[in-house]
Design a protein around this motif. Structure first.
Motif, PDB file in Angstrom:
ATOM      1  N   GLU A 217       0.831  -1.202   0.000  1.00 30.97           N
ATOM      2  CA  GLU A 217       0.000   0.000   0.000  1.00 30.97           C
ATOM      3  C   GLU A 217       0.864   1.250   0.000  1.00 30.97           C
ATOM      4  OE1 GLU A 217      -4.029   1.439   2.325  1.00 30.97           O
ATOM      5  OE2 GLU A 217      -2.436   0.493   3.491  1.00 30.97           O
ATOM      6  N   GLY A 218       0.454   2.261  -0.760  1.00 26.25           N
ATOM      7  CA  GLY A 218       1.166   3.525  -0.828  1.00 26.25           C
ATOM      8  C   GLY A 218       0.203   4.675  -1.013  1.00 26.25           C
ATOM      9  N   PRO A 219       0.727   5.915  -1.078  1.00 25.57           N
ATOM     10  CA  PRO A 219      -0.136   7.098  -1.186  1.00 25.57           C
ATOM     11  C   PRO A 219      -1.097   7.049  -2.368  1.00 25.57           C
ATOM     12  CG  PRO A 219       2.129   7.732  -0.736  1.00 25.57           C
ATOM     13  CD  PRO A 219       2.150   6.259  -1.015  1.00 25.57           C
ATOM     14  N   SER A 220      -0.640   6.525  -3.496  1.00 18.92           N
ATOM     15  CA  SER A 220      -1.504   6.442  -4.674  1.00 18.92           C
ATOM     16  C   SER A 220      -1.598   5.014  -5.200  1.00 18.92           C
ATOM     17  CB  SER A 220      -0.978   7.362  -5.786  1.00 18.92           C
ATOM     18  OG  SER A 220       0.346   7.005  -6.142  1.00 18.92           O
ATOM     19  N   PHE A 221      -1.391   4.046  -4.298  1.00 20.76           N
ATOM     20  CA  PHE A 221      -1.392   2.633  -4.678  1.00 20.76           C
ATOM     21  C   PHE A 221      -2.285   1.887  -3.698  1.00 20.76           C
ATOM     22  CE2 PHE A 221       0.169  -1.554  -5.722  1.00 20.76           C
ATOM     23  CZ  PHE A 221       0.605  -1.438  -7.029  1.00 20.76           C
ATOM     24  N   PRO A 222      -3.505   1.519  -4.085  1.00 24.37           N
ATOM     25  CA  PRO A 222      -4.434   0.862  -3.156  1.00 24.37           C
ATOM     26  C   PRO A 222      -3.953  -0.514  -2.736  1.00 24.37           C
ATOM     27  CG  PRO A 222      -5.320   0.848  -5.386  1.00 24.37           C
ATOM     28  CD  PRO A 222      -4.096   1.713  -5.418  1.00 24.37           C
ATOM     29  N   ILE A 223      -4.339  -0.902  -1.540  1.00 29.15           N
ATOM     30  CA  ILE A 223      -3.876  -2.169  -0.986  1.00 29.15           C
ATOM     31  C   ILE A 223      -4.343  -3.359  -1.818  1.00 29.15           C
ATOM     32  CG2 ILE A 223      -5.846  -2.434   0.581  1.00 29.15           C
ATOM     33  CD1 ILE A 223      -3.823  -3.534   2.655  1.00 29.15           C
ATOM     34  N   GLU A 224      -5.523  -3.245  -2.432  1.00 35.39           N
ATOM     35  CA  GLU A 224      -6.009  -4.349  -3.270  1.00 35.39           C
ATOM     36  C   GLU A 224      -5.070  -4.601  -4.440  1.00 35.39           C
ATOM     37  OE1 GLU A 224      -7.785  -1.742  -2.400  1.00 35.39           O
ATOM     38  OE2 GLU A 224      -9.259  -2.554  -0.982  1.00 35.39           O
ATOM     39  N   ALA A 225      -4.603  -3.512  -5.068  1.00 36.38           N
ATOM     40  CA  ALA A 225      -3.670  -3.657  -6.191  1.00 36.38           C
ATOM     41  C   ALA A 225      -2.361  -4.280  -5.731  1.00 36.38           C
ATOM     42  CB  ALA A 225      -3.416  -2.302  -6.852  1.00 36.38           C
ATOM     43  N   ALA A 253       6.922  -3.404  -3.165  1.00 37.98           N
ATOM     44  CA  ALA A 253       7.057  -2.143  -2.424  1.00 37.98           C
ATOM     45  C   ALA A 253       7.558  -1.014  -3.315  1.00 37.98           C
ATOM     46  CB  ALA A 253       7.994  -2.334  -1.229  1.00 37.98           C
ATOM     47  N   GLU A 254       8.300  -1.342  -4.364  1.00 28.71           N
ATOM     48  CA  GLU A 254       8.788  -0.307  -5.268  1.00 28.71           C
ATOM     49  C   GLU A 254       7.658   0.330  -6.067  1.00 28.71           C
ATOM     50  OE1 GLU A 254      11.899   0.848  -5.229  1.00 28.71           O
ATOM     51  OE2 GLU A 254      12.078  -0.537  -3.527  1.00 28.71           O
ATOM     52  N   PHE A 255       6.580  -0.414  -6.290  1.00 21.06           N
ATOM     53  CA  PHE A 255       5.432   0.132  -7.014  1.00 21.06           C
ATOM     54  C   PHE A 255       4.567   1.018  -6.120  1.00 21.06           C
ATOM     55  CE2 PHE A 255       6.454  -3.854  -9.205  1.00 21.06           C
ATOM     56  CZ  PHE A 255       6.548  -3.417 -10.518  1.00 21.06           C
ATOM     57  N   THR A 256       4.574   0.749  -4.825  1.00 16.78           N
ATOM     58  CA  THR A 256       3.670   1.461  -3.915  1.00 16.78           C
ATOM     59  C   THR A 256       4.177   2.845  -3.537  1.00 16.78           C
ATOM     60  OG1 THR A 256       4.699   0.612  -1.887  1.00 16.78           O
ATOM     61  CG2 THR A 256       3.016  -0.765  -2.932  1.00 16.78           C
ATOM     62  N   GLY A 257       5.427   3.142  -3.786  1.00 15.74           N
ATOM     63  CA  GLY A 257       6.013   4.388  -3.324  1.00 15.74           C
ATOM     64  C   GLY A 257       6.841   4.204  -2.069  1.00 15.74           C
ATOM     65  N   HIS A 258       6.603   3.058  -1.350  1.00 24.36           N
ATOM     66  CA  HIS A 258       7.474   2.665  -0.239  1.00 24.36           C
ATOM     67  C   HIS A 258       7.662   3.786   0.778  1.00 24.36           C
ATOM     68  CE1 HIS A 258      10.103   0.200   1.909  1.00 24.36           C
ATOM     69  NE2 HIS A 258      11.166   0.186   1.127  1.00 24.36           N
ATOM     70  N   THR A 259       6.566   4.439   1.186  1.00 22.34           N
ATOM     71  CA  THR A 259       6.657   5.506   2.181  1.00 22.34           C
ATOM     72  C   THR A 259       6.654   4.969   3.606  1.00 22.34           C
ATOM     73  OG1 THR A 259       4.248   5.770   2.133  1.00 22.34           O
ATOM     74  CG2 THR A 259       5.538   7.157   0.645  1.00 22.34           C
ATOM     75  N   ASP A 260       6.386   3.709   3.782  1.00 25.37           N
ATOM     76  CA  ASP A 260       6.374   3.067   5.093  1.00 25.37           C
ATOM     77  C   ASP A 260       7.437   1.983   5.083  1.00 25.37           C
ATOM     78  OD1 ASP A 260       5.697   2.313   7.616  1.00 25.37           O
ATOM     79  OD2 ASP A 260       3.637   1.740   7.164  1.00 25.37           O
ATOM     80  N   ASP A 261       7.884   1.542   6.287  1.00 28.84           N
ATOM     81  CA  ASP A 261       8.779   0.401   6.276  1.00 28.84           C
ATOM     82  C   ASP A 261       7.980  -0.843   5.932  1.00 28.84           C
ATOM     83  OD1 ASP A 261       7.491   0.600   8.713  1.00 28.84           O
ATOM     84  OD2 ASP A 261       9.193  -0.028   9.913  1.00 28.84           O
ATOM     85  N   ALA A 262       8.666  -1.918   5.583  1.00 26.61           N
ATOM     86  CA  ALA A 262       7.996  -3.089   5.027  1.00 26.61           C
ATOM     87  C   ALA A 262       8.718  -4.359   5.473  1.00 26.61           C
ATOM     88  CB  ALA A 262       7.972  -3.012   3.495  1.00 26.61           C
TER      89      ALA A 262
END
Length: 298
Positions: A217-225, A253-262
């Motif tokens: 999940e990221g700022p413009s990447f929904p968790i479903e995707a 994580a590279e697609f999500t924007g990776h703004t959080d740790d993972a």
């Protein structure tokens, strides 16, 4: 003819002094924030296990990535350890908030789960007791978590979720999906919370991937995707090593924007009955490191 610059007024001098003071304060604040981020990352990496347990027919791997910009680090964890009855326990979770406080709370949760699991075999009971224990500390934070117990004799997985993102499963015969079982509230919110337990028999070889929302999940990447991407990649790599499966899952994580740790943890298992493997093996060893129809209910 050269014109002389008019003298600065007192108000202009005051403004320059104020700007200089604010700049110095901002620089000092940035240095303190950087120090806190570095401390949080150091705490995080030191508290995460460097090795995970394995048994004949069950291989494991895990990986962790700090937040891309270093501001949201300190909340995610994974763990794995043997239990007194010979089974193995695995957990993964995400602390609300970030920074040093979240990293410290993460360490408390890991210790609480280990302490409780030594006296409670049922994953739901483990989460329930850990929840009440964390509430008694009264630190004001909460955490999502998935706790899994692997039985090497029955060759089954039992799991419970506390508000955590579902896991992903895939088998070597081409089946895959989400381990989106019913769960309870995150740890540290309501005393006396109960956590349903799902039981699965590992009848077909494959992999179970547990992860945190920073992966999907990221700022413009929904968790479903994100979950769809992980499911596709895990399915394509289900027959590979657990490290390869973990790397494939973390790449999302590279697609999500990776703004959080993972964080990602992988259980790569053979299908069938585990009793012969346990008899041939020397017990658990430690190495570096929806309801799926292929994982039949036990």
């Amino acid at each position: 003819m050269l014109r002389r610059r008019p003298p600065r007024t007192a108000s202009a001098d005051d403004l320059l002094m104020t700007l200089g003071r604010l700049t110095a304060q901002a620089r000092e604040g940035a240095e303190k924030q950087r120090a806190r981020v570095e401390l949080a990352e150091a705490l995080q990496r030191e508290m995460l296990p460097t090795r995970l347990p394995e048994l004949p027919g069950l291989r494991t791997a895990a990986t962790y990535a700090p937040a891309r910009h270093g501001l949201d680090i300190g909340g995610d964890w994974y763990d794995g350890f043997p239990l007194p009855d010979g089974s193995l326990a695995f957990s993964i979770g995400d602390v609300q908030g970030h920074d040093v406080e979240a990293a410290a709370f993460m360490g408390q949760i890991r210790l609480a789960l280990r302490a409780v699991a030594a006296h409670a075999a049922d994953p739901g009971e483990v989460l329930s007791r850990a929840n009440d224990l964390l509430l008694s500390v009264d630190c004001g934070l909460f955490a999502t978590c998935t706790f899994v117990r692997f039985d090497p004799v029955a060759w089954t997985l039992s799991s419970a979720r506390a508000g955590h993102v579902p896991g992903v499963w895939a088998t070597t015969d081409g089946r895959f999906g989400l381990a989106d079982d019913p769960g309870g509230l995150p740890l540290g919110i309501v005393p006396g919370e109960s956590y349903p337990v799902a039981h699965r028999r590992l009848s077909t070889a494959g992999a179970l991937v547990l992860l945190t929302d920073g992966v999907v999940e990221g700022p413009s990447f929904p968790i479903e995707a994100g979950l769809n991407q992980v499911t596709r990649l895990v399915s394509a790599n289900a027959g590979e090593s657990p490290a390869a499966v973990a790397g494939a899952a973390m790449s999302v994580a590279e697609f999500t924007g990776h703004t959080d740790d993972a964080a990602v943890i992988v259980l790569r298992f053979d299908g069938g009955d585990g009793q012969d493997r346990v008899k041939r093996g020397a017990g658990a060893r430690v190495v570096a490191g929806a309801r799926p129809p292929a994982l039949s209910d036990g």
